[in-house]
Design an enzyme around this catalytic site. Structure first.
Site, PDB file in Angstrom:
ATOM      1  N   PRO A 113       0.786  -1.244   0.000  1.00  0.00           N
ATOM      2  CA  PRO A 113       0.000   0.000   0.000  1.00  0.00           C
ATOM      3  C   PRO A 113       0.811   1.284   0.000  1.00  0.00           C
ATOM      4  O   PRO A 113       0.236   2.371  -0.026  1.00  0.00           O
ATOM      5  CB  PRO A 113      -0.816  -0.120   1.283  1.00  0.00           C
ATOM      6  CG  PRO A 113       0.072  -0.901   2.208  1.00  0.00           C
ATOM      7  CD  PRO A 113       0.780  -1.897   1.331  1.00  0.00           C
ATOM      8  N   GLY A 114       2.146   1.194   0.057  1.00  0.00           N
ATOM      9  CA  GLY A 114       2.964   2.388  -0.074  1.00  0.00           C
ATOM     10  C   GLY A 114       3.851   2.720   1.109  1.00  0.00           C
ATOM     11  O   GLY A 114       4.519   3.754   1.100  1.00  0.00           O
ATOM     12  N   GLY A 115       3.902   1.848   2.124  1.00  0.00           N
ATOM     13  CA  GLY A 115       4.727   2.139   3.294  1.00  0.00           C
ATOM     14  C   GLY A 115       6.190   2.320   2.947  1.00  0.00           C
ATOM     15  O   GLY A 115       6.806   3.339   3.268  1.00  0.00           O
ATOM     16  N   LYS A 116       6.775   1.338   2.283  1.00  0.00           N
ATOM     17  CA  LYS A 116       8.200   1.408   1.961  1.00  0.00           C
ATOM     18  C   LYS A 116       8.475   2.430   0.862  1.00  0.00           C
ATOM     19  O   LYS A 116       9.500   3.115   0.875  1.00  0.00           O
ATOM     20  CB  LYS A 116       8.707   0.028   1.562  1.00  0.00           C
ATOM     21  CG  LYS A 116       8.680  -0.995   2.706  1.00  0.00           C
ATOM     22  CD  LYS A 116       9.154  -2.358   2.246  1.00  0.00           C
ATOM     23  CE  LYS A 116       9.213  -3.364   3.401  1.00  0.00           C
ATOM     24  NZ  LYS A 116       7.882  -3.689   3.956  1.00  0.00           N
ATOM     25  N   GLU A 134       2.576  -1.368  -8.736  1.00  0.00           N
ATOM     26  CA  GLU A 134       1.706  -2.371  -8.111  1.00  0.00           C
ATOM     27  C   GLU A 134       0.869  -3.013  -9.207  1.00  0.00           C
ATOM     28  O   GLU A 134       0.190  -2.329  -9.970  1.00  0.00           O
ATOM     29  CB  GLU A 134       0.812  -1.723  -7.062  1.00  0.00           C
ATOM     30  CG  GLU A 134      -0.254  -2.634  -6.495  1.00  0.00           C
ATOM     31  CD  GLU A 134       0.302  -3.922  -5.901  1.00  0.00           C
ATOM     32  OE1 GLU A 134      -0.258  -4.996  -6.184  1.00  0.00           O
ATOM     33  OE2 GLU A 134       1.296  -3.847  -5.150  1.00  0.00           O
ATOM     34  N   ARG A 139      -5.301  -2.350  -5.316  1.00  0.00           N
ATOM     35  CA  ARG A 139      -4.204  -1.990  -4.413  1.00  0.00           C
ATOM     36  C   ARG A 139      -3.421  -0.804  -4.943  1.00  0.00           C
ATOM     37  O   ARG A 139      -2.893   0.006  -4.166  1.00  0.00           O
ATOM     38  CB  ARG A 139      -3.284  -3.197  -4.196  1.00  0.00           C
ATOM     39  CG  ARG A 139      -3.883  -4.247  -3.275  1.00  0.00           C
ATOM     40  CD  ARG A 139      -3.049  -5.527  -3.243  1.00  0.00           C
ATOM     41  NE  ARG A 139      -1.659  -5.295  -2.894  1.00  0.00           N
ATOM     42  CZ  ARG A 139      -1.212  -5.128  -1.658  1.00  0.00           C
ATOM     43  NH1 ARG A 139      -2.045  -5.149  -0.632  1.00  0.00           N
ATOM     44  NH2 ARG A 139       0.074  -4.944  -1.431  1.00  0.00           N
ATOM     45  N   ASP A 179       9.955  -5.701  -2.307  1.00  0.00           N
ATOM     46  CA  ASP A 179       9.255  -6.174  -1.113  1.00  0.00           C
ATOM     47  C   ASP A 179       8.247  -7.205  -1.606  1.00  0.00           C
ATOM     48  O   ASP A 179       7.094  -6.894  -1.871  1.00  0.00           O
ATOM     49  CB  ASP A 179       8.576  -5.008  -0.405  1.00  0.00           C
ATOM     50  CG  ASP A 179       7.913  -5.428   0.885  1.00  0.00           C
ATOM     51  OD1 ASP A 179       8.512  -6.227   1.621  1.00  0.00           O
ATOM     52  OD2 ASP A 179       6.787  -4.971   1.156  1.00  0.00           O
ATOM     53  N   CYS A 232       7.841 -10.464   4.600  1.00  0.00           N
ATOM     54  CA  CYS A 232       7.356 -10.510   5.988  1.00  0.00           C
ATOM     55  C   CYS A 232       7.015 -11.959   6.338  1.00  0.00           C
ATOM     56  O   CYS A 232       5.980 -12.250   6.912  1.00  0.00           O
ATOM     57  CB  CYS A 232       6.145  -9.590   6.183  1.00  0.00           C
ATOM     58  SG  CYS A 232       4.724  -9.967   5.138  1.00  0.00           S
TER      59      CYS A 232
END
Length: 421
Positions: A113-116, A134, A139, A179, A232
């Site tokens: 969703p754009g964190g990194k 993406e 998303r 990621d 993760c």
């Protein structure tokens, strides 16, 4: 204690040995929560003064990260203003390892969703090219919304397969973050749906897909470039063995670092990260692209800019009726940079994207109190005085929330309906 898959438990017992008891006990604790202050808009020192919730310890691997507690972290005025991003603490470990610099060409290949990706944007401070990709359309819209809210000016948000991107960007990027989509074992406490979806077969499928994504990343990374691969999950097939296989397949890389954060060792839900450097290869030269903008549209925008803004945007280009200030250095025309606004009925209408990338002293604005700000975020109008006319940034704490248009003493709300609370 949550009900973990039996096969997962057996595998972790074998992998961790004497450390297993500490690992399994971590599942009896609530998930760690974190926020990352958006230094594109505010310093950590200033945020500490106005934070709407108590800030805990700093997150060791991210200078702008804090541990936090409580609910409703995404429903505050400061969040709507893009002053912070809610992010799982251990997930913040990968982006710093890419060591991005202002002016570089950077790709976040699996970005939603754009964190990194927005974390990388902070390090770049608006300079250089940042491509956030993406493959999933829904998303991708979430990614686009987060990029807009945080005021990222130098990004191109795209929705393409890794394979198709290689056709446009061979040897282009200085830095690439992968990621990778994974089996999500580090999400078991945070996302309960991840547990019934887990299986050894899915781990194998993820590993195969990750290998393909890495092969695409290799094609797009320039000679001397840096690649960071993260997941993760705790599965070796998706982590250590994935990197071992990549290094065997591609002899022009060296491994700089590899780490795995376990939830019994750090305050986080778990993450894997590997840092690689490409020792040789090609680098794409970039030619200047021909921009196109309708003269009447350009005139309308410059009239708006002269009347309402204290900052200028260049490299104007039209996509249909939409006007952009494009990022310099991309190998093809793409919707990138700042979406300035749209031409409607021979008028220029500013976009929410433009509002969110401005500072209050870069535009005419109205400063409102918290009560009025919450009313604005619900989509309501407010009184502004007869002497104020035309477009204004609505600011709270000195930070923009969006546009209003003052007519007859009333500030008409121009916050997009999908963003209203």
């Amino acid at each position: 204690m949550i009900d973990l898959p039996a096969e997962f438990i057996k595998r972790m017992q074998n992998a961790l040995g004497s450390e297993y008891e500490g690992f399994i006990q971590s599942y009896s604790r609530p998930p760690e929560k974190g926020i990352r202050v958006n230094t594109l808009k505010i310093s950590t020192a200033e945020f500490e003064k106005i934070s709407p919730f108590a800030l805990g310890d700093k997150i060791p691997w991210e200078d702008s990260g804090y541990y936090v507690c409580g609910e409703g972290l995404g429903r505050t005025i400061a969040h709507a203003a893009g002053l912070y991003y809610v992010q799982e603490p251990s997930a913040m470990c990968a982006a710093p390892e890419l060591d991005v610099k202002a002016g570089e060409r950077v790709l976040d290949l699996c970005s939603a969703p754009g964190g990194k990706g927005t974390q990388l944007a902070q390090y770049m401070q608006g300079e250089g090219v940042l491509v956030l990709n993406e493959i999933d359309t829904k998303r991708c819209e979430i990614l686009r919304s987060n990029t807009e809210r945080l005021g990222v000016k130098n990004a191109a948000v795209v929705c393409r397969s890794p394979q198709s991107l290689t056709e446009s960007f061979e040897g282009y990027f200085d830095k690439i973050l992968v990621d990778a989509p994974c089996s999500g074992e580090g999400m078991f406490k945070k996302e309960v749906n991840a547990i019934p979806e887990w299986s050894a077969a899915n781990v194998a499928r993820c590993a195969e897909r990750q290998s393909h994504i890495l092969s695409c990343a290799d094609k797009m990374l320039a000679a001397g470039g840096r690649l960071v691969y993260s997941t993760c999950t705790f599965a070796e097939e998706e982590d250590e063995r994935q990197i071992e296989g990549f290094l065997q397949a591609y002899g022009n890389y060296k491994l700089l670092k590899m780490q795995k954060l376990y939830p019994h060792k750090v305050r986080g839900e778990g993450h894997f990260c590997a840092v690689l450097e490409k020792t040789d290869g090609v680098r794409m030269p970039v030619r200047s692209l021909k921009l196109n903008v309708d003269k009447s549209a350009e005139k309308l925008y410059h009239e708006f800019e002269k009347e309402y803004l204290g900052v200028q945007f260049g490299k104007l280009h039209m996509f249909g009726d939409k006007l952009y200030s494009l990022v310099d250095g991309l190998p093809q025309l793409m919707r990138s940079g700042v979406y300035l606004g749209e031409i409607k009925s021979r008028r220029f209408v500013p976009s929410h994207t433009l509002a969110m990338c401005l500072k209050k002293d870069e535009a005419k604005h109205i400063e409102v109190d918290e009560k009025t700000a919450l009313s604005y975020l619900r989509g309501l109008t407010f009184d502004c005085g007869e002497d104020i006319k035309g477009w204004r940034l609505v600011c709270c704490y000195g930070y923009p929330l969006g546009w209003c248009k003052a007519v007859g003493g009333t500030a008409k709300n121009h916050l997009p309906k999908g963003l209203r609370i």
